[in-house]
Write an enzyme that holds these catalytic residues in place. Structure first.
Site, PDB file in Angstrom:
ATOM      1  N   HIS A   1       0.870  -1.180   0.135  1.00 51.45           N
ATOM      2  CA  HIS A   1      -0.031   0.192  -0.046  1.00 51.45           C
ATOM      3  C   HIS A   1       0.696   1.223  -0.055  1.00 51.45           C
ATOM      4  CE1 HIS A   1      -3.681   2.452   1.068  1.00 51.45           C
ATOM      5  NE2 HIS A   1      -2.747   3.117   1.764  1.00 51.45           N
ATOM      6  N   GLU A   2       1.830   1.173   1.059  1.00 48.97           N
ATOM      7  CA  GLU A   2       2.694   2.410   1.089  1.00 48.97           C
ATOM      8  C   GLU A   2       3.695   2.637  -0.302  1.00 48.97           C
ATOM      9  OE1 GLU A   2       1.791   4.566   2.870  1.00 48.97           O
ATOM     10  OE2 GLU A   2       0.630   3.447   4.321  1.00 48.97           O
TER      11      GLU A   2
ATOM     12  N   HIS B   1       1.957   4.590  -2.764  1.00 52.45           N
ATOM     13  CA  HIS B   1       1.877   6.142  -2.642  1.00 52.45           C
ATOM     14  C   HIS B   1       3.356   6.673  -2.867  1.00 52.45           C
ATOM     15  CE1 HIS B   1      -1.796   6.482  -0.750  1.00 52.45           C
ATOM     16  NE2 HIS B   1      -1.531   5.680   0.600  1.00 52.45           N
TER      17      HIS B   1
END
Length: 372
Positions: A26-27, A30
């Protein structure tokens, strides 16, 4: 202490593996899209709280593992906090060169793309896992046939008969008995229209699924909607379907879409009190499921990663600050108004959103420890 049935090896390590993979992906979404957009990254952390260990890369980003393994964050240049809240004072103190790479000085489309990338990477991880699983193992399917109708069940009251074949469920065509189960299981209490084939002719039957407790593959008790029909080997003709790599990818995208839709339906019904609160769990329940999956084999742990990843991605898209979906709402308003919301309005929204997020976290923790 170190046996497979121990708390450390049997539960804690599988839990940390599952959660770390999901959070990291997920990170990383980003991070990668943010860097592609030219945004400076100050920190990439798996976990919250005090740093356990870390290092700085050549771009000045601090990569670290933190003490509380219940999430993670990417802190972009100019952020006030790990929730990417703007800090006008800090932004003013940046040099001209730094301002060019600060998150909140970027065009709205770059900020939106960077924020959306986290959930998107979660969905892509799920698709990748399913694609590999379908390529390697295929899947077992059976024809959507009715072999037996349970007495006094919704199906019996609606007029289902052995030998009937499902054609569609509420307008959605079905090809396998699993398709029927998927479309019915989340609709307890909702009237459903079934198109059936009987003796070569199509008929329409209406039934309302009832709640029934069942055991899932990991041994958890779940409540699902059923109408009371049973499939068997003679009529269902169970068989294994194999897929080419391209076919497996298509099937993986479809399966991920079904999970996203089912999650959305569950949350809608949960909000109005039509779903069992015990179906929601937090870290304790995830750890328990990770331990059970580890005992069944590594492929089960990987499947749990896929399911948790799509769930995390979906929840992060809810339009609640400080979740990714809340940021996207702000950017949508900014794109329409041609200017960002006032800091006062954003502060109020962040505070209200944080309260909702903390309340939800408290609710699932209570469920984990005392409620269920």
């Amino acid at each position: 202490m170190f046996g497979m049935d121990s708390l450390l090896i049997g539960t804690i390590i599988p839990f940390l593996f599952v959660l770390t993979v999901v959070v990291f992906v997920h990170e990383m979404g980003h991070y990668l899209v943010g860097r592609w957009c030219g945004i400076g990254v100050q920190a990439f952390s798996v976990g919250f709280g005090p740093e356990i260990f870390g290092f700085n890369d050549r771009h000045g980003t601090r990569w670290k593992l933190s003490a509380i393994p219940l999430g993670g964050y990417v802190k972009f240049l100019g952020d006030m906090s790990v929730t990417s809240s703007p800090d006008s004072e800090a932004t003013q103190k940046l040099t001209e060169a730094e301002r060019k790479h600060a998150f909140h000085t970027q065009p709205v489309w770059k900020r939106a793309a960077t924020v959306f990338a986290g959930p998107l990477f979660n969905f892509l991880l799920t698709i990748a896992v399913f694609a590999v699983m379908f390529s390697v193992y295929g899947r077992f399917v059976s024809d959507p046939m009715v072999a037996e109708v349970r007495a006094e069940s919704p199906a019996a009251l609606a007029g289902f008969e052995p030998g009937d074949r499902f054609i569609s469920v509420d307008g959605t065509p079905v090809e396998t008995f699993s398709d029927v189960q998927r479309l019915v299981s989340g609709r307890a209490g909702d009237p459903i229209t079934f198109v059936m084939e009987r003796n070569g002719a199509e008929i329409i039957l209406n039934a309302t699924p009832e709640i029934m407790e069942q055991q899932d593959a990991l041994g958890n008790t779940v409540k699902v909607g059923v109408i009371g029909v049973i499939n068997n080997e003679a009529l269902g003709q169970p068989r294994q379907v194999t897929y080419s790599p391209a076919g497996a990818l298509v099937e993986a995208v479809s399966e991920t879409g079904h999970i996203i839709m089912r999650t959305g339906e569950f949350l809608q019904r949960f909000v109005v009190g039509r779903e069992d609160k015990c179906q929601l769990g937090g870290p304790v329940k995830i750890a328990d499921m990770a331990g059970k999956a580890a005992k069944l084999g590594f492929e089960w742990v990987v499947q749990l990663v896929a399911l948790l990843s799509v769930g995390i991605g979906f929840l992060n898209l809810l339009p609640i600050p400080p979740l990714d979906g809340g940021h996207l709402v702000f950017y949508g308003v900014e794109a329409v108004m041609r200017r960002p919301l006032s800091e006062r309005m954003m502060d109020i929204a962040y505070r209200a959103g944080m309260f909702l997020v903390l309340a939800f976290m408290g609710f699932v923790f209570w469920n984990d420890l005392f409620g269920c």
